[in-house]
Write an enzyme that holds these catalytic residues in place. Structure first.
Site, PDB file in Angstrom:
ATOM      1  N   GLY A 177       0.817  -1.216   0.000  1.00 52.69           N
ATOM      2  CA  GLY A 177       0.000   0.000   0.000  1.00 52.69           C
ATOM      3  C   GLY A 177       0.847   1.262   0.000  1.00 52.69           C
TER       4      GLY A 177
ATOM      5  N   ARG B  81       1.389  -5.736  -5.083  1.00 49.60           N
ATOM      6  CA  ARG B  81       1.428  -6.693  -3.974  1.00 49.60           C
ATOM      7  C   ARG B  81       1.883  -8.091  -4.404  1.00 49.60           C
ATOM      8  NH1 ARG B  81      -0.479  -4.703   0.722  1.00 49.60           N
ATOM      9  NH2 ARG B  81      -1.984  -2.999   0.663  1.00 49.60           N
TER      10      ARG B  81
ATOM     11  N   ASP C 136       5.613  -8.196   5.265  1.00 49.13           N
ATOM     12  CA  ASP C 136       5.637  -9.269   4.266  1.00 49.13           C
ATOM     13  C   ASP C 136       6.689  -8.990   3.189  1.00 49.13           C
ATOM     14  OD1 ASP C 136       3.670 -10.844   5.397  1.00 49.13           O
ATOM     15  OD2 ASP C 136       2.044  -9.776   4.396  1.00 49.13           O
TER      16      ASP C 136
ATOM     17  N   LYS D 197       8.249   0.538   5.515  1.00 48.35           N
ATOM     18  CA  LYS D 197       7.116   1.352   5.057  1.00 48.35           C
ATOM     19  C   LYS D 197       5.808   0.740   5.509  1.00 48.35           C
ATOM     20  CE  LYS D 197       4.493  -0.088   2.523  1.00 48.35           C
ATOM     21  NZ  LYS D 197       3.510  -0.771   1.678  1.00 48.35           N
ATOM     22  N   THR D 198       4.895   1.461   5.961  1.00 48.23           N
ATOM     23  CA  THR D 198       3.468   1.141   6.053  1.00 48.23           C
ATOM     24  C   THR D 198       2.772   2.182   6.929  1.00 48.23           C
ATOM     25  OG1 THR D 198       1.717  -0.385   6.712  1.00 48.23           O
ATOM     26  CG2 THR D 198       3.742  -0.607   7.944  1.00 48.23           C
TER      27      THR D 198
ATOM     28  N   ASP E 288       0.232   1.594   8.428  1.00 46.64           N
ATOM     29  CA  ASP E 288      -0.377   0.860   9.550  1.00 46.64           C
ATOM     30  C   ASP E 288       0.459   0.969  10.824  1.00 46.64           C
ATOM     31  OD1 ASP E 288      -2.099   0.155   7.588  1.00 46.64           O
ATOM     32  OD2 ASP E 288      -1.879  -2.012   7.802  1.00 46.64           O
TER      33      ASP E 288
HETATM   34  P1  FBP Z   1       0.734  -2.150   3.577  1.00 48.54           P
HETATM   35  O1  FBP Z   1       0.695  -3.104   4.725  1.00 48.54           O
HETATM   36  O2  FBP Z   1       1.172  -2.760   2.309  1.00 48.54           O
HETATM   37  O3  FBP Z   1       1.522  -0.919   3.901  1.00 48.54           O
HETATM   38  O4  FBP Z   1      -0.744  -1.632   3.301  1.00 48.54           O
HETATM   39  C1  FBP Z   1      -1.553  -1.238   4.333  1.00 48.54           C
HETATM   40  C2  FBP Z   1      -2.928  -0.841   3.891  1.00 48.54           C
HETATM   41  O5  FBP Z   1      -2.998   0.554   3.654  1.00 48.54           O
HETATM   42  C3  FBP Z   1      -3.935  -1.273   4.941  1.00 48.54           C
HETATM   43  O6  FBP Z   1      -4.124  -0.294   5.916  1.00 48.54           O
HETATM   44  C4  FBP Z   1      -5.152  -1.583   4.119  1.00 48.54           C
HETATM   45  O7  FBP Z   1      -5.961  -2.564   4.697  1.00 48.54           O
HETATM   46  C5  FBP Z   1      -4.571  -2.105   2.848  1.00 48.54           C
HETATM   47  O8  FBP Z   1      -3.327  -1.483   2.692  1.00 48.54           O
HETATM   48  C6  FBP Z   1      -5.440  -1.836   1.648  1.00 48.54           C
HETATM   49  O9  FBP Z   1      -4.880  -2.461   0.558  1.00 48.54           O
HETATM   50  P2  FBP Z   1      -5.183  -2.098  -0.958  1.00 48.54           P
HETATM   51  O10 FBP Z   1      -4.418  -0.861  -1.264  1.00 48.54           O
HETATM   52  O11 FBP Z   1      -4.609  -3.275  -1.687  1.00 48.54           O
HETATM   53  O12 FBP Z   1      -6.643  -1.930  -1.106  1.00 48.54           O
END
Ligand code: FBP
Length: 559
Positions: free
Chosen positions: A82, A146, A177, A203-204, A206
């Site tokens: 993300g 992803r 991951d 990075k994230t 979250d």
């Molecule tokens: P990452 O763990 O890859 O940083 O992504 C986090 C996130 O933003 C979550 O908060 C959310 O549930 C998810 O990505 C949403 O994923 P997508 O962008 O594939 O809809």
């Protein structure tokens, strides 16, 4: 390309670096600690990572060393998962570091995430391209994805791409991951006796890639500030109109760090922390009762309005829902998923599960509002995760709270008026202009990734520490990826993964929430953080998150 006024101003912003990273390469020493161990499953991890297990923690310090290479390098960088504010600055810092090492060095962007490495989709990133993205949000410079590199043919294809581009190193910017993937890739290259280095970058939004060595993942700061601004605005609207209860779901697939930080910033009436819900084995109806208690009491005081913050991952942390999701994960074979995706009618989708999960699980699924039940049947992401961002938990709770209040009214226990509105803040925060903190932090992470490459290291996660101090005092270095791994059950088998950091219920940020939440549940105590400020006094522009401040203050008491 037409530019906004802020975009132009941000191009001119000069990110601040830890003072060690502003030195000439010849004046930077690489300090290595003792060899390291993983916290758990050491023997299994040592056997799996024969070449990379046990490497020392490294720190860059001022002082002559002479081991940092200044030969021209070719490096590939990819953005994984993300979006998170600051990704462009990681690339800018890496680019500038490479050019500082040797102007002949080249940086390739591997497009659309790990797929760019597997499929050799690369873009040479020159100075003028980089300049167009400095201090801006988003991952659009090269895109993200992803794809998980796990099959032997994907590793072989990654090696073929690296060889075709003549890469000396690959930088993987991602979450737990993706950095687990980085460790496997580093090990694979060494196994094939290929000297291509792999460096990860945390990075994230979250905020769940953190531990003793990583104080924060980038993007968390900006995303939380963006959501907090929006929540503060809604708080003020609620307090003005005095007629709605706003249910706000916030991103954070598993951990509730984002929700906790936003609660500390805005002081809502109710805030759930998934980790607490799991620890206390709360059922969905206990979650609903908690909200109703506040609604009833506030109504008694004439306040038929309020704010509820809900972490995106809540649904998976309610034990009965988790059990249902586990049953569904087992039942959702590729062919069943394909069949489900061809059915539009939610009722027919749910009916298709009959006979494929236990009677109890089917009953629970059927007891949910149909659209929610149907959302639980959507495809999992490539890492096997339920796509919680697409499950409308806020609507589920409004529906359940409405029904419960109806019963309470019938028995004379509730005399107010309830009108619930649902919101989801997630994607809004992932591509904001990075805050000054994230702009500085990410640029430093990029420069630091170059330093780890110049030091000849592989299978390291770049880390910048001491983040609650001014940036000149930040500490730069690297932590071996294998040190942060353990073995977990994922999709039915045991796998080595970097441990996800959930909210600690004995941690300072959670304790700060607990100390205040009973008061907030009754009294209107909202705070209005306003929008991120980029230019102005440091106390307005450069504050880190409350989470970081509280955690660092807590840590310093034990050091
Ligand atoms: P990452 O763990 O890859 O940083 O992504 C986090 C996130 O933003 C979550 O908060 C959310 O549930 C998810 O990505 C949403 O994923 P997508 O962008 O594939 O809809």
């Amino acid at each position: 390309m037409e530019l906004s006024v802020l975009q132009k101003a941000r191009y001119a912003y000069k990110p601040r670096l830890p003072s060690v990273l502003t030195q000439d390469l010849a004046s930077i020493a690489v300090k290595q600690g003792a060899s390291t161990e993983a916290d758990a499953d050491q023997e299994v991890l040592q056997a799996l990572f024969k070449h990379t297990y046990g490497q020392p923690i490294v720190t860059f310090e001022k002082g002559a060393c002479g081991t940092l290479t200044t030969r021209p390098l070719k490096v590939g960088v990819l953005l994984s998962g993300g979006q998170a504010p600051g990704g462009h600055n990681v690339i800018a810092g890496l680019h500038d570091g490479l050019k500082k090492g040797n102007p002949e060095s080249l940086l390739y962007g591997l497009c659309k995430g790990p797929a760019g490495l597997v499929e050799n989709k690369a873009l040479l990133l020159n100075a003028s391209t980089i300049d167009e993205y400095r201090n801006t949000g988003g991952f659009d410079i090269i895109g993200s994805g992803r794809t998980k590199i796990e099959k032997p043919e994907q590793f072989a294809a990654s090696l073929a791409t690296a060889r075709a581009l003549g890469l000396d190193a690959i930088v993987i910017v991602g979450g737990d991951d993706s950095n687990t993937n980085a460790a496997f890739l580093a090990e694979y290259f060494l196994d094939k006796e290929v000297p291509i280095q792999v460096i990860g970058c945390p990075k994230t939004i979250d905020g769940d890639l953190k531990n003793e060595y990583i104080e924060a993942s980038f993007g968390f700061d900006t995303a939380c500030k963006t959501y907090s601004e929006l929540i503060g605005n809604i708080c003020r609207d609620a307090n003005s109109a005095k007629k709605y209860w706003h249910f706000i779901k916030l991103m954070g697939r598993s951990a509730s760090h984002v929700t906790l930080e936003c609660a500390l910033q805005t002081q809502p009436n109710i805030c759930f922390i998934s980790e607490e819900v799991r620890e206390k084995h709360w059922s969905l109806s206990q979650v609903v009762d908690t909200i109703c208690e506040s609604v009833v009491k506030r109504a008694d005081a004439g306040n038929n309005f309020g704010i509820v913050l809900i972490p995106e991952g809540l649904i998976e942390f309610v034990p009965e829902m988790k059990a249902l999701i586990d049953r569904l994960n087992d039942a959702l074979t590729p062919s069943l998923s394909q069949e489900l995706s061809s059915i539009r009618d939610p009722k027919l989708r749910v009916d298709l599960l009959s006979g494929k999960i236990s009677k109890e699980a089917l009953q629970l699924l059927q007891s949910l509002p149909l659209d929610i039940a149907s959302q639980l049947l959507m495809d999992r992401d490539p890492h096997g995760n339920v796509q919680v961002s697409r499950i409308e938990t806020e609507k589920l709770l409004i529906d359940m709270v409405g029904k419960k209040l109806y019963q309470l009214k019938a028995s004379g226990l509730y005399k107010g008026k309830f009108s619930g509105l649902g919101h989801f803040f997630g994607y809004e925060g992932r591509c904001s202009f990075p805050s000054n903190f994230d702009a500085d932090y990410c640029y430093s992470l990029g420069m630091n990734a170059f330093m780890l490459i110049a030091a000849g290291l592989t299978s390291y996660l770049g880390v910048i520490r001491n983040l609650s101090a001014p940036s000149q005092e930040w500490i730069a270095g690297g932590v071996p990826l294998t040190m942060m791994m353990n073995i977990e059950r994922r999709q039915g088998s045991s796998k080595p993964v970097i441990k996800k950091a959930l909210v600690e219920l004995d941690g300072e940020p959670f304790k700060a929430l607990v100390a205040k939440r009973d008061e907030w549940a009754l009294k209107t105590s909202y705070l209005f953080p306003g929008s991120i400020q980029y230019f102005g006094p440091p106390e307005v522009c450069d504050q880190s998150t409350k989470t970081l401040q509280l955690e660092r203050a807590g840590a310093s008491r034990f050091n």
